[in-house]
Design an enzyme around this catalytic site. Sequence first.
Site, PDB file in Angstrom:
ATOM      1  N   CYS A  29       0.815  -1.217   0.000  1.00 49.64           N
ATOM      2  CA  CYS A  29       0.000   0.000   0.000  1.00 49.64           C
ATOM      3  C   CYS A  29       0.851   1.271   0.000  1.00 49.64           C
ATOM      4  O   CYS A  29       0.555   2.240  -0.712  1.00 49.64           O
ATOM      5  CB  CYS A  29      -0.942  -0.010   1.196  1.00 49.64           C
ATOM      6  N   HIS A 145      -2.728   6.565   4.664  1.00 46.90           N
ATOM      7  CA  HIS A 145      -1.294   6.745   4.916  1.00 46.90           C
ATOM      8  C   HIS A 145      -0.818   8.056   4.288  1.00 46.90           C
ATOM      9  O   HIS A 145      -1.336   8.489   3.257  1.00 46.90           O
ATOM     10  CB  HIS A 145      -0.490   5.598   4.290  1.00 46.90           C
TER      11      HIS A 145
END
Length: 246
Positions: A29, A145
């Site tokens: 990711c 994130h």
Amino acid sequence: RYNPDVPLCVPEINGDKTIGSKLIANPNCTTAIGLMALWPLHKLFGLKKVIMTTYQAASGAGQPGMDELWEGTKAVVNGERDVAENSVFAHPLPFNVIPQIDKFQENGYTKEEMKVTWETRKICDLPDDFPVSCTAVRIPTSRAHSEVIIIETEKPVDLEAAKKALDEAPGVSLVDDTENLKYPMPLTATGQYDIEVGRLRKSIVFDNGMEFFVSGDQLLRGAALNAVLVAEAMDKNGALQVKETA
């Protein structure tokens, strides 16, 4: 991901690698989010070095990680504990940051950090010794994130050209209006298909280079959405078609 015979794919970057392949790997990711911003800049200026620091949400550790953050935060706020308990993370996450994600490797980097190095090289078709360094940090947010990315480039950086390239790049939302305090944040990136990129500025360290900030929903661009886009690309280019047998 690291099998040389299996394509590692972010469709906007190397979707052509899916042609003729039925097995495709989905990237980490953190890598996927960062590369969405890095790729247009690489095409424009040529990457020479990449230095990244990540600020990764609790949900990167799944539902147990989110639960530990929420329950621990409530326990501290309600006065039940001075410091939250931890079992999912190496240390209590509420009101803290943890400069470790995954296990430490022999070179001092964690596996999460090395994934960024390995996968950036593979996806962008860069040399095996291309310099990419990452420090991964877990922070007490629920989702999305964020990353600080510093690059040294082969060519001089033109900020306006960089902004134009990012603004036009598929899967990227340019959020770069510091005068009005608009820049990428987990709060605004959560639930969005596009990653946000902003805080663009020329580097004061490298003669040719720049720095910027990225936020992206790792459950979408960093996982499920990327996989769906890979499948769509394969459907479009015929990779999923079943060969007729005599």
